[in-house]
Design an enzyme around this catalytic site. Structure first.
Site, mmCIF file in Angstrom:
data_model
loop_
_atom_site.group_PDB
_atom_site.id
_atom_site.type_symbol
_atom_site.label_atom_id
_atom_site.label_comp_id
_atom_site.label_asym_id
_atom_site.label_seq_id
_atom_site.Cartn_x
_atom_site.Cartn_y
_atom_site.Cartn_z
ATOM 1 N N ALA A 3 42.322 49.723 79.491
ATOM 2 C CA ALA A 3 43.175 50.762 80.259
ATOM 3 C C ALA A 3 44.159 51.358 79.636
ATOM 4 O O ALA A 3 44.747 50.899 78.725
ATOM 5 C CB ALA A 3 43.707 49.893 81.478
ATOM 6 N N GLY B 172 39.706 46.824 79.768
ATOM 7 C CA GLY B 172 39.031 47.837 80.783
ATOM 8 C C GLY B 172 37.830 48.432 80.206
ATOM 9 O O GLY B 172 36.707 48.915 80.763
ATOM 10 N N GLU C 26 35.147 45.934 80.160
ATOM 11 C CA GLU C 26 34.885 45.731 81.733
ATOM 12 C C GLU C 26 33.681 46.998 81.891
ATOM 13 O O GLU C 26 32.957 47.037 82.693
ATOM 14 C CB GLU C 26 35.917 45.876 82.644
ATOM 15 C CG GLU C 26 36.705 44.445 82.513
ATOM 16 C CD GLU C 26 37.930 44.442 83.221
ATOM 17 O OE1 GLU C 26 38.827 45.351 83.099
ATOM 18 O OE2 GLU C 26 38.048 43.306 83.905
ATOM 19 N N GLU D 262 44.161 41.444 77.238
ATOM 20 C CA GLU D 262 45.119 41.414 78.292
ATOM 21 C C GLU D 262 46.184 40.322 78.382
ATOM 22 O O GLU D 262 47.391 40.577 78.475
ATOM 23 C CB GLU D 262 44.413 41.642 79.752
ATOM 24 C CG GLU D 262 43.939 42.855 80.050
ATOM 25 C CD GLU D 262 42.334 42.891 79.723
ATOM 26 O OE1 GLU D 262 42.016 41.913 78.764
ATOM 27 O OE2 GLU D 262 41.484 43.598 80.118
HETATM 28 N N1 CO8 Z 1 46.196 52.572 76.117
HETATM 29 C C1 CO8 Z 1 47.056 53.418 75.704
HETATM 30 N N2 CO8 Z 1 46.835 54.065 74.469
HETATM 31 C C2 CO8 Z 1 46.043 53.275 73.811
HETATM 32 C C3 CO8 Z 1 45.289 52.215 74.073
HETATM 33 C C4 CO8 Z 1 45.518 51.921 75.342
HETATM 34 N N3 CO8 Z 1 44.726 50.950 75.662
HETATM 35 N N4 CO8 Z 1 44.706 51.882 72.792
HETATM 36 C C5 CO8 Z 1 45.002 52.739 71.906
HETATM 37 N N5 CO8 Z 1 45.799 53.711 72.456
HETATM 38 C C6 CO8 Z 1 46.448 54.842 71.548
HETATM 39 C C7 CO8 Z 1 47.708 54.150 70.620
HETATM 40 O O1 CO8 Z 1 48.905 54.022 71.231
HETATM 41 C C8 CO8 Z 1 47.385 55.121 69.638
HETATM 42 O O2 CO8 Z 1 48.447 56.421 69.961
HETATM 43 P P1 CO8 Z 1 49.359 57.196 69.150
HETATM 44 O O3 CO8 Z 1 48.545 57.755 68.053
HETATM 45 O O4 CO8 Z 1 50.044 58.092 69.998
HETATM 46 O O5 CO8 Z 1 50.517 56.220 68.779
HETATM 47 C C9 CO8 Z 1 46.237 55.761 69.343
HETATM 48 O O6 CO8 Z 1 45.525 55.092 70.645
HETATM 49 C C10 CO8 Z 1 45.492 55.056 68.469
HETATM 50 O O7 CO8 Z 1 45.659 53.716 68.337
HETATM 51 P P2 CO8 Z 1 46.260 52.829 67.249
HETATM 52 O O8 CO8 Z 1 47.316 53.789 66.342
HETATM 53 O O9 CO8 Z 1 47.050 51.573 67.835
HETATM 54 O O10 CO8 Z 1 45.109 52.514 66.115
HETATM 55 P P3 CO8 Z 1 44.533 51.115 65.688
HETATM 56 O O11 CO8 Z 1 43.118 51.465 64.785
HETATM 57 O O12 CO8 Z 1 45.896 50.869 64.512
HETATM 58 O O13 CO8 Z 1 44.511 50.079 66.495
HETATM 59 C C11 CO8 Z 1 43.790 48.976 68.490
HETATM 60 C C12 CO8 Z 1 43.224 50.137 67.371
HETATM 61 C C13 CO8 Z 1 43.467 47.576 67.875
HETATM 62 C C14 CO8 Z 1 42.620 48.898 69.325
HETATM 63 C C15 CO8 Z 1 45.160 49.174 69.197
HETATM 64 O O14 CO8 Z 1 45.358 50.482 69.611
HETATM 65 C C16 CO8 Z 1 45.421 48.393 70.315
HETATM 66 O O15 CO8 Z 1 45.633 47.147 70.215
HETATM 67 N N6 CO8 Z 1 45.083 49.031 71.558
HETATM 68 C C17 CO8 Z 1 45.412 48.324 72.917
HETATM 69 C C18 CO8 Z 1 44.001 47.296 73.363
HETATM 70 C C19 CO8 Z 1 44.477 46.663 74.593
HETATM 71 O O16 CO8 Z 1 45.524 46.015 74.509
HETATM 72 N N7 CO8 Z 1 43.619 46.822 75.486
HETATM 73 C C20 CO8 Z 1 43.600 46.237 76.808
HETATM 74 C C21 CO8 Z 1 44.538 47.064 77.797
HETATM 75 S S1 CO8 Z 1 44.873 46.369 79.125
HETATM 76 C C22 CO8 Z 1 43.463 46.951 80.191
HETATM 77 O O17 CO8 Z 1 42.613 47.198 79.708
HETATM 78 C C23 CO8 Z 1 43.556 46.154 81.527
HETATM 79 C C24 CO8 Z 1 42.254 46.483 82.449
HETATM 80 C C25 CO8 Z 1 42.748 46.295 83.624
HETATM 81 C C26 CO8 Z 1 41.649 46.945 84.619
HETATM 82 C C27 CO8 Z 1 40.710 48.245 83.995
HETATM 83 C C28 CO8 Z 1 41.506 49.543 84.785
HETATM 84 C C29 CO8 Z 1 41.066 50.947 84.015
#
Ligand code: CO8
Length: 258
Positions: free
Chosen positions: A66, A109, A112, A132
């Site tokens: 998400a 998400g 999911e 999460e």
């Molecule tokens: N939300 C917003 N932005 C994101 C997300 C995210 N989930 N994941 C990545 N991005 C963005 C980063 O902020 C980055 O943006 P910017 O270039 O502006 O800084 C861009 O995508 C590229 O990401 P990274 O530079 O971090 O890329 P890496 O290769 O270094 O890392 C990862 C990749 C490991 C995937 C890392 O981006 C990460 O940890 N992302 C978050 C993963 C996460 O925690 N996901 C769970 C989110 S919570 C959730 O899903 C709850 C679900 C609930 C119900 C669903 C409703 C829709």
């Protein structure tokens, strides 16, 4: 097809394709995007030309979860009033088969959303996780339920508590993924499967999906009744007559979906 902001749609024969298309944030799912996915799915579900729905992601991920920026300041009352999960509930009411093809990251998400798909094909590089817990929240769009039904309580708990990423091979061994492909072949091979499925009699495909899903939620006897009603229902279809007639006449059947 309509214009969308965060997804792209196209059809390939009788397969309706939805591409997640926010590659700059690894296809992080904001609410508008989920609503667009639902609209596209429902449009395909009503479209007589489409028999199978196909979902995949543009860029280097299927979906990294998400959109964290969007929900960071939410509170429980605003979430309750927004009722965003109504869209997710409707995603699982789609009648046509949904084939997912995942690569890169399939997290939170995004995982999911993958679990909403009926079948899941994956690239060898894919990583699955529910991260999460590291954000001090938990899966909210079915993750605790669907993963547990697929792999069992103790494996699901251990995985979701850890927040760890698991490889394509591990996901395949756990039964989350149907087939694995090299990255370059994922879309082509998965689409090939989707096209083959589109050749099958659509009413059978649809009622089999319904009946198998009931097996997950219903006690056996109720599931058996449900299966039987669907079995009877198919004997009212033109395709059943055509399928059996073609067998007797030793020719290829021409299924119309009626
Ligand atoms: N939300 C917003 N932005 C994101 C997300 C995210 N989930 N994941 C990545 N991005 C963005 C980063 O902020 C980055 O943006 P910017 O270039 O502006 O800084 C861009 O995508 C590229 O990401 P990274 O530079 O971090 O890329 P890496 O290769 O270094 O890392 C990862 C990749 C490991 C995937 C890392 O981006 C990460 O940890 N992302 C978050 C993963 C996460 O925690 N996901 C769970 C989110 S919570 C959730 O899903 C709850 C679900 C609930 C119900 C669903 C409703 C829709």
């Amino acid at each position: 097809m309509s214009d969308y902001q965060f997804i792209q749609t196209e059809s390939d024969g009788q397969v309706g394709i939805v591409w997640l298309n926010r590659p700059e944030v690894l296809n992080a799912l904001n609410r508008t995007m989920v609503n667009e996915i639902l609209s596209a799915f429902e449009e395909y579900d009503r479209d007589d030309e489409i028999r199978v729905i196909f979902l995949a992601g543009r860029g280097r991920a299927f979906a990294a979860g998400a959109d964290i920026d969007e929900m960071a300041e939410d509170d429980s009352v605003s979430m309750e009033l927004m009722n965003q999960f109504a869209d997710w509930d409707r995603l699982s009411l789609v009648k046509k088969p949904v084939i997912g093809a995942v690569h890169g990251f399939c997290l939170g998400g995004g995982f999911e959303l993958a679990l909403v798909c009926d079948l899941l094909f994956a690239a060898n590089d894919v990583k699955f996780a529910f991260p999460e817990i590291n954000l001090a929240v938990m899966p909210g769009a079915g993750g605790t339920q669907r993963l547990t039904k697929l792999i069992g309580k103790t494996k699901a708990l251990e995985w979701i508590w850890s927040g760890d990423m698991r490889t394509a091979k591990e996901a395949h061994e756990l039964g989350i993924v149907n087939r694995l492909y090299p990255n370059d072949d994922l879309v082509e091979e998965s689409l090939k499967f989707a096209k083959e499925l589109a050749e099958k009699p659509p009413l059978s495909v649809r009622l089999i999906k319904e009946a198998v899903n009931k097996a997950v939620d219903y006690p056996l006897q109720e599931g058996m009744f449900f299966e039987r009603k669907n079995f009877y229902l198919l004997f009212s279809s033109e395709d059943q007559k055509e399928g059996m007639k073609a067998f007797v006449e030793k020719r290829k059947p021409d299924f119309k979906g009626r």
